[in-house]
Design an enzyme around this catalytic site. Structure first.
Site, short mmCIF file in Angstrom:
data_model
loop_
_atom_site.label_atom_id
_atom_site.label_comp_id
_atom_site.label_asym_id
_atom_site.label_seq_id
_atom_site.Cartn_x
_atom_site.Cartn_y
_atom_site.Cartn_z
N GLY A 278 -43.93 -20.24 6.43
CA GLY A 278 -44.68 -21.20 7.24
C GLY A 278 -44.29 -21.18 8.70
O GLY A 278 -45.05 -21.64 9.56
N SER A 279 -43.12 -20.64 9.02
CA SER A 279 -42.67 -20.61 10.41
C SER A 279 -43.14 -19.37 11.15
O SER A 279 -43.15 -19.35 12.37
CB SER A 279 -41.13 -20.68 10.48
N SER B 67 -37.84 -21.30 13.18
CA SER B 67 -37.54 -21.71 11.80
C SER B 67 -37.68 -23.22 11.74
O SER B 67 -36.93 -23.93 12.41
CB SER B 67 -36.13 -21.30 11.38
N SER C 284 -36.92 -25.41 9.45
CA SER C 284 -35.68 -26.09 9.03
C SER C 284 -34.54 -25.74 9.97
O SER C 284 -33.59 -26.50 10.13
CB SER C 284 -35.30 -25.64 7.62
N THR D 170 -33.04 -20.88 7.97
CA THR D 170 -33.51 -19.75 7.16
C THR D 170 -32.70 -18.50 7.44
O THR D 170 -32.56 -18.07 8.59
CB THR D 170 -35.02 -19.54 7.41
N ARG E 245 -44.89 -25.39 5.99
CA ARG E 245 -46.30 -24.97 6.08
C ARG E 245 -47.22 -26.10 6.51
O ARG E 245 -48.36 -25.86 6.91
CB ARG E 245 -46.76 -24.39 4.74
N GLU F 195 -48.75 -21.43 -2.21
CA GLU F 195 -47.72 -22.48 -2.20
C GLU F 195 -48.28 -23.85 -2.60
O GLU F 195 -47.66 -24.56 -3.39
CB GLU F 195 -47.05 -22.58 -0.83
N HIS G 39 -62.30 1.62 3.08
CA HIS G 39 -61.77 2.98 2.90
C HIS G 39 -60.91 3.09 1.65
O HIS G 39 -60.29 4.12 1.43
CB HIS G 39 -60.99 3.40 4.15
N LYS H 273 -33.64 -19.87 -2.99
CA LYS H 273 -32.71 -20.17 -1.89
C LYS H 273 -31.37 -20.63 -2.46
O LYS H 273 -30.31 -20.26 -1.94
CB LYS H 273 -33.32 -21.20 -0.93
O1 PA5 Z 1 -43.70 -22.95 3.45
C1 PA5 Z 1 -42.52 -22.88 3.23
O2 PA5 Z 1 -41.83 -23.86 2.86
C2 PA5 Z 1 -41.79 -21.57 3.40
O3 PA5 Z 1 -42.72 -20.54 3.57
C3 PA5 Z 1 -40.82 -21.66 4.61
O4 PA5 Z 1 -41.56 -21.76 5.81
C4 PA5 Z 1 -39.92 -20.45 4.63
O5 PA5 Z 1 -39.14 -20.42 3.46
C5 PA5 Z 1 -39.00 -20.44 5.86
O6 PA5 Z 1 -38.35 -21.66 6.05
P1 PA5 Z 1 -38.33 -22.30 7.53
O7 PA5 Z 1 -39.78 -22.47 7.88
O8 PA5 Z 1 -37.60 -23.57 7.41
O9 PA5 Z 1 -37.64 -21.31 8.41
#
Ligand code: PA5
Length: 369
Positions: A66-67, A108, A110, A113, A160, A246, A262, A355
Site C-alpha cells: 500500500g505504500s 512506509s 507504518s 517495513t 492501503r 487484500e 502478444h 511478518k
Molecule cells: O496494505 C497493506 O497493509 C500492505 O500492503 C502494506 O502496505 C505493506 O505490508 C507495507 O507496509 P507499510 O505500508 O507500513 O510500509
C-alpha cells in the site's frame, strides 16, 4: 460456500446496513470513501518541508504494498512528461545506478517495513538525496537521526486505506523538488470529482443506480482479470488487483495492452475451457492511443465470447482526476466484494502472520548489501 452453509448475510444485499455492520468491523468502507478528504488534508503536512537541493538525474521510490502504489500511480500518470528516469522499487535491493544525484523517496506507512528500511540504508550509503514519508516508526527515527527531510502523515489506518495521504505527500514532495510541475489545479478538480462520486458510489445509493455495487455483485465470486489500456491505466489495474486481494480476499491479476495481445489473448481461446470462472474488467482512458483502442475492441469481442466483461472509462479532465476516478471506483468495489464474500475487509491475517514469522526468525545477514 463458507463453513456452516447459508447464513443470514448470504441473503442480505449491498443495500443492507446490516451486511456492512456484520463484516466491516473496523470501518473500511468509510476509510475507502475518505479518499478525497485525505487528498484535501495532506498539504498541511508539508508545511515547513524543504526538499534536498541539487541536480537530480533519476528518481527512485522505495516502498512495499500500500505504500508503493502511490509511486506507481505517479509514475504512470507522468511517464510521458518526466525528464529524468523514475522507478519504483518494492524490493530488498536498490538499483546499481543510485548515487549522489539520485532523489530517493522512502515511503512506509507504518515506518517499520523491513524491505523499505533495508533499501533506505542502501540508498543512504550510496549518498543519495533522500526524503522519507511515514506515519511514524523506525523510518521517522532514522530520518531524524540523519537529518533527512521527513513528511509525517496521519497514522491509525491500514496502509492501503491511506492512499490519499501517501499519493499526495509523494506528489507534493516531487513538486517541491522540481521534478513535477505544481498540481494544485488538478488536485482541486480531483477533489470536486471525488466528492461528487462519493454519494453516487457510497452505501446509501441503491444497487439499481450504483455502478460500484453493480460491479461488485458481478465480480465477488469470480477470479478477476483486469486489463489496462496502457501504461497510465496499468498502475490503476494494479491497485484494483491489490485491493481485491487484500480487502475482498480474492484472486485477481492484471495485464495491459498492447502487451497482452502478444501472449495472454491466446490463453483465452482454448476450446472447452471453463472461462466463466473469470470476470474480465477493462480499464480505459480517453487518451488511449487510437491503435491500442482498436486492439482493445478486437480483444473485447474475444473475451465476451467466453466470459463476462465489464468496461470502465476514466472520467475527468486532468490526468489526476481521471486516475482517481478509476482508483476510487476500484477501492469501493473491493470493499463491496468483501461484504458480499462475508469477510472483514480490514483483516489481512496472512500478511500479519508472515511478518510475525519473519520477526521470530531473524536472519539479517543478507539484508543490507
Ligand atoms: O496494505 C497493506 O497493509 C500492505 O500492503 C502494506 O502496505 C505493506 O505490508 C507495507 O507496509 P507499510 O505500508 O507500513 O510500509
Amino acid at each position: 460456500m463458507r463453513e456452516g452453509g447459508l447464513n443470514m448475510t448470504d441473503t442480505m444485499t449491498l443495500d443492507s446496513q446490516d451486511l456492512i455492520k456484520a463484516h466491516d468491523l473496523q470501518g473500511m468502507l468509510d476509510k475507502a470513501l475518505s479518499l478525497p478528504e485525505q487528498i484535501e488534508e495532506t498539504p498541511q503536512y508539508l508545511q515547513g518541508f524543504i526538499p534536498p537541493g541539487g541536480e537530480v538525474r533519476n528518481v527512485v521510490i522505495l516502498g512495499m504494498g500500500g505504500s508503493r502504489i502511490g509511486g506507481d500511480l505517479i509514475k504512470a500518470q507522468y511517464s510521458q512528461k518526466l525528464e529524468v528516469p523514475f522507478e519504483v522499487y518494492p524490493s530488498y535491493l536498490i538499483p546499481g545506478y543510485v548515487g549522489r544525484e539520485s532523489l530517493v523517496i522512502a515511503v512506509s506507512y507504518s515506518g517499520n517495513t523491513e524491505e523499505t528500511l533495508t533499501t533506505f540504508e542502501q540508498a543512504r550509503a550510496a549518498g543519495a538525496r533522500m526524503i522519507c514519508i511515514s506515519s511514524g516508526g523506525a523510518l521517522k527515527e532514522k530520518a531524524a537521526q540523519h537529518g533527512i527531510p521527513f513528511i509525517q502523515i496521519p497514522g491509525g489506518l491500514p496502509p492501503r486505506a491511506a492512499l490519499g495521504y501517501i499519493y499526495t505527500a509523494t506528489s507534493m514532495a516531487l513538486e517541491k523538488s522540481g521534478i513535477l510541475e505544481n498540481q494544485d489545479l488538478a488536485r482541486s478538480e480531483t477533489l470536486a470529482l471525488l466528492k461528487s462520486l462519493k454519494s453516487k458510489w457510497g452505501p446509501a445509493s441503491p444497487s439499481t443506480e450504483n455502478p460500484a455495487k453493480h460491479c461488485a455483485e458481478a465480480l465477488h465470486d469470480r477470479t478477476v482479470a483486469i486489463f489496462a489500456s496502457g501504461a497510465f491505466t496499468a498502475a490503476i489495474a494494479e491497485r484494483w488487483r491489490c485491493q481485491l486481494n487484500e480487502n475482498a480476499k480474492m484472486v485477481a491479476y492484471s495485464n495491459e495492452f498492447p502487451e497482452m495481445n502478444h501472449n495472454e489473448v491466446v490463453g483465452w481461446t482454448q476450446p472447452g475451457k471453463a472461462y466463466d470462472q473469470f470476470h474480465a474488467v477493462l480499464l480505459r482512458d480517453r487518451d488511449d492511443l487510437a491503435r491500442v483502442s482498436q486492439r482493445i475492441d478486437f480483444t473485447k469481442e474475444v473475451l465476451e465470447k467466453r466470459t463476462a466483461v465489464s468496461e470502465f472509462i476514466a472520467q475527468g479532465e486532468s490526468s489526476m482526476a481521471r486516475l482517481f476516478f478509476l482508483v476510487y471506483l476500484g477501492d469501493i468495489i473491493s470493499v463491496y466484494c468483501a461484504l458480499l464474500n462475508g469477510v472483514n475487509p480490514t483483516s489481512i491475517d496472512i500478511i500479519d502472520a508472515m511478518k510475525e514469522f519473519l520477526r521470530n526468525n531473524r536472519d539479517e545477514s543478507g539484508l543490507v548489501k
